[in-house]
Design a protein around this motif. Structure first.
Motif, PDB file in Angstrom:
ATOM      1  N   GLY A 130      43.429  25.304  37.689  1.00 57.02           N
ATOM      2  CA  GLY A 130      42.622  24.923  38.397  1.00 57.02           C
ATOM      3  C   GLY A 130      41.485  24.758  38.322  1.00 57.02           C
ATOM      4  O   GLY A 130      40.634  24.222  39.453  1.00 57.02           O
ATOM      5  N   GLY A 131      40.993  25.193  37.227  1.00 58.30           N
ATOM      6  CA  GLY A 131      39.243  25.904  37.404  1.00 58.30           C
ATOM      7  C   GLY A 131      38.701  24.714  36.516  1.00 58.30           C
ATOM      8  O   GLY A 131      39.342  23.489  36.422  1.00 58.30           O
ATOM      9  N   LYS A 153      30.483  40.483  29.621  1.00 57.81           N
ATOM     10  CA  LYS A 153      30.625  40.611  30.798  1.00 57.81           C
ATOM     11  C   LYS A 153      29.630  39.518  31.711  1.00 57.81           C
ATOM     12  O   LYS A 153      28.575  39.558  32.161  1.00 57.81           O
ATOM     13  N   PRO A 154      30.517  38.362  31.859  1.00 54.31           N
ATOM     14  CA  PRO A 154      29.755  37.437  32.420  1.00 54.31           C
ATOM     15  C   PRO A 154      29.779  37.522  34.049  1.00 54.31           C
ATOM     16  O   PRO A 154      30.457  38.323  34.801  1.00 54.31           O
ATOM     17  N   VAL A 155      28.495  37.064  34.211  1.00 57.70           N
ATOM     18  CA  VAL A 155      28.822  37.383  36.465  1.00 57.70           C
ATOM     19  C   VAL A 155      29.364  36.437  36.807  1.00 57.70           C
ATOM     20  O   VAL A 155      29.221  35.365  36.617  1.00 57.70           O
ATOM     21  N   VAL A 156      29.950  37.261  37.794  1.00 60.06           N
ATOM     22  CA  VAL A 156      30.909  36.386  38.639  1.00 60.06           C
ATOM     23  C   VAL A 156      30.700  37.607  40.155  1.00 60.06           C
ATOM     24  O   VAL A 156      30.578  38.575  40.800  1.00 60.06           O
ATOM     25  N   LYS A 157      30.512  36.052  41.079  1.00 57.09           N
ATOM     26  CA  LYS A 157      29.441  36.197  42.974  1.00 57.09           C
ATOM     27  C   LYS A 157      30.937  36.180  43.612  1.00 57.09           C
ATOM     28  O   LYS A 157      30.206  37.369  44.445  1.00 57.09           O
ATOM     29  N   GLY A 158      31.906  35.334  43.678  1.00 52.85           N
ATOM     30  CA  GLY A 158      32.539  35.055  44.088  1.00 52.85           C
ATOM     31  C   GLY A 158      33.833  36.380  45.010  1.00 52.85           C
ATOM     32  O   GLY A 158      33.991  36.141  43.501  1.00 52.85           O
ATOM     33  N   TYR A 159      34.178  36.021  46.015  1.00 50.44           N
ATOM     34  CA  TYR A 159      34.960  37.578  46.315  1.00 50.44           C
ATOM     35  C   TYR A 159      36.288  36.179  45.844  1.00 50.44           C
ATOM     36  O   TYR A 159      36.299  34.871  46.227  1.00 50.44           O
ATOM     37  N   GLY A 160      37.696  36.666  44.630  1.00 51.78           N
ATOM     38  CA  GLY A 160      38.248  35.705  44.083  1.00 51.78           C
ATOM     39  C   GLY A 160      37.928  34.916  42.816  1.00 51.78           C
ATOM     40  O   GLY A 160      38.906  34.319  42.424  1.00 51.78           O
ATOM     41  N   ASP A 161      36.589  35.082  42.591  1.00 48.51           N
ATOM     42  CA  ASP A 161      35.834  34.754  41.145  1.00 48.51           C
ATOM     43  C   ASP A 161      36.320  35.035  39.598  1.00 48.51           C
ATOM     44  O   ASP A 161      36.758  36.543  39.807  1.00 48.51           O
ATOM     45  N   ILE A 162      36.825  34.193  39.617  1.00 47.34           N
ATOM     46  CA  ILE A 162      37.352  34.616  38.284  1.00 47.34           C
ATOM     47  C   ILE A 162      36.549  34.461  36.490  1.00 47.34           C
ATOM     48  O   ILE A 162      36.362  33.040  36.885  1.00 47.34           O
ATOM     49  N   VAL A 273      37.382  29.153  34.736  1.00 44.45           N
ATOM     50  CA  VAL A 273      36.515  29.735  35.486  1.00 44.45           C
ATOM     51  C   VAL A 273      37.688  29.112  36.830  1.00 44.45           C
ATOM     52  O   VAL A 273      37.575  27.919  36.301  1.00 44.45           O
ATOM     53  N   TRP A 274      37.329  29.938  37.533  1.00 40.66           N
ATOM     54  CA  TRP A 274      38.148  30.120  38.510  1.00 40.66           C
ATOM     55  C   TRP A 274      37.543  30.326  39.961  1.00 40.66           C
ATOM     56  O   TRP A 274      37.696  31.903  39.723  1.00 40.66           O
ATOM     57  N   GLY A 275      37.731  29.682  41.464  1.00 38.83           N
ATOM     58  CA  GLY A 275      37.930  30.663  42.209  1.00 38.83           C
ATOM     59  C   GLY A 275      37.086  29.919  43.341  1.00 38.83           C
ATOM     60  O   GLY A 275      37.030  28.544  43.684  1.00 38.83           O
ATOM     61  N   GLN A 281      28.588  26.667  42.899  1.00 37.36           N
ATOM     62  CA  GLN A 281      28.319  27.700  42.170  1.00 37.36           C
ATOM     63  C   GLN A 281      29.141  28.526  41.654  1.00 37.36           C
ATOM     64  O   GLN A 281      29.237  29.570  42.053  1.00 37.36           O
ATOM     65  N   PRO A 282      29.608  27.831  40.588  1.00 38.69           N
ATOM     66  CA  PRO A 282      30.903  28.100  39.306  1.00 38.69           C
ATOM     67  C   PRO A 282      30.127  29.292  38.980  1.00 38.69           C
ATOM     68  O   PRO A 282      29.108  29.783  39.007  1.00 38.69           O
ATOM     69  N   PRO A 283      31.260  30.440  37.842  1.00 38.57           N
ATOM     70  CA  PRO A 283      30.863  31.821  37.638  1.00 38.57           C
ATOM     71  C   PRO A 283      29.868  31.622  36.305  1.00 38.57           C
ATOM     72  O   PRO A 283      30.326  30.616  35.673  1.00 38.57           O
TER      73      PRO A 283
END
Length: 356
Positions: A130-131, A153-162, A273-275, A281-283
């Motif tokens: 679903g991403g 090592k991509p930057v992910v910001k939100g809880y649950g982001d992948i 990416v998903w989350g 603001q996707p990762p």
């Protein structure tokens, strides 16, 4: 909880049987934690990374909790490998293999990473969980897939982001009976879908631990770090095996599947990416830089091949292969082409407020 500052090697599985889905089939992180506490184990700590593993009896790993595994005979290695494996591809300049340590568990046990949290697998699998995607996709009679990926090592910001680099083989209709398995590297914050040993039925046989950190990772304009993945169906047992850098990690028994029991009909290679932040603001994906930046700057997929009905590693059919970026302003695919090593491309992007 998982650290937000690591890259991990993961396997994944998805079986979409909408009418048969039951609450008891939804995995929770508490389940694995309770199971690990009940197992007889020896603790091994990787001091340089601070990871802790439990050495679990190979017959008491989560796979054997699956009701269909009651009388399963453990396979320690595939009956054979695809012809042409290990694939001797041209060595890429300024590239090194990622360091994946074997955990020194006693004979008869496998390493299980502690605190490898899970969440329920999202049911919208139409764009791979679903991403958003930036991938090579091919349709054919597929019995395996092979690719080398640069590791970032991509930057992910939100809880649950992948943010992940992944290779999948799939068969079935999205929303109805789609089945898929995959492998790759992943960066996430604190939770993730059905990966690693939390996917009931994946049988681990090697001393390499799923979910462990990858070190080092690629450097922008510097040294590139890569991993090679192979997913293939054993021509004798029909089990689907996962191999990482020429070493067998484990397998999904064929009787767990319906559509994938015979073969796959599609394979995909690249980034997703998903989350929770995906809509605003996707990762980052890959290196966090546009695919157009190319060598030493963008993430790549190389040595992309499939396994055909003759159990032979072979090139993708050009007429059946496409590149896809589902959110082009955020993520892109560039320099897609073929050479003697197979198909290759650059992919990825910065995410953020791109096009929203």
């Amino acid at each position: 909880m998982s650290s937000p500052h690591t890259m991990k090697v993961v396997s994944s599985a998805h079986v979409e049987r909408v009418r048969e889905l039951k609450e008891k089939d939804l995995l929770r992180c508490d389940w694995l934690r309770d199971r690990v506490q009940a197992w007889k184990k020896e603790v091994i700590e990787l001091n340089e990374l601070g990871e802790v593993f439990d050495c679990v009896d190979i017959y008491r790993q989560p796979a054997f909790d699956h009701p269909l595994m009651k009388n399963h005979v453990l396979q320690m290695k595939p009956s054979s490998y695809p012809k042409g494996f290990p694939f001797k591809y041209s060595s890429a300049a300024n590239t090194t293999k990622a360091q994946l340590g074997r955990i020194p568990c006693p004979a008869g046990t496998i390493p299980v990473l502690r605190n490898n949290s899970v969440e329920r697998l999202p049911q919208d699998f139409s764009t791979i969980l679903g991403g958003q995607l930036a991938i090579i996709s091919t349709s054919d009679k597929i019995y395996g897939a092979h690719a080398s990926f640069s590791i970032w090592k991509p930057v992910v910001k939100g809880y649950g982001d992948i943010s992940a680099t992944v290779m999948n083989v799939l068969n079935g209709r999205p929303g109805e009976d789609l089945e898929g398995i995959g492998a790759g590297s992943l960066r996430e914050l604190q939770n993730k879908p059905c990966f690693d040993l939390q996917c009931k039925g994946f049988v681990q046989v090697g001393k390499f631990a799923l979910g462990q950190q990858i070190t080092p990772v690629s450097v922008y304009k510097g040294k590139q770090v890569a991993l090679t993945f192979l997913l293939f169906q054993d021509p004798k047992t029909k089990d689907w095996w996962l191999v990482v850098d020429d070493k067998p990690v484990g397998y999904w028994p064929s009787f767990l599947f319906t559509n994938l029991k015979g073969r796959a009909s599609m394979a995909s290679f690249g980034g997703y990416v998903w989350g929770p932040t995906i809509k605003k603001q996707p990762p980052e994906m890959g290196s966090g830089h546009s695919a157009a930046e190319g060598e030493l700057r963008a993430a790549y997929a190389r040595n992309v091949k499939i396994v055909n009905i003759e159990n032979l590693l072979t090139d993708l059919d050009r007429e059946r292969t496409t590149c896809q970026a589902t959110k082009p302003r955020c993520y892109s695919v560039d320099a897609f082409d073929y050479n003697s090593d197979g198909a290759h491309m650059f992919y990825g992007g910065p995410g953020g407020r791109c096009g929203y």
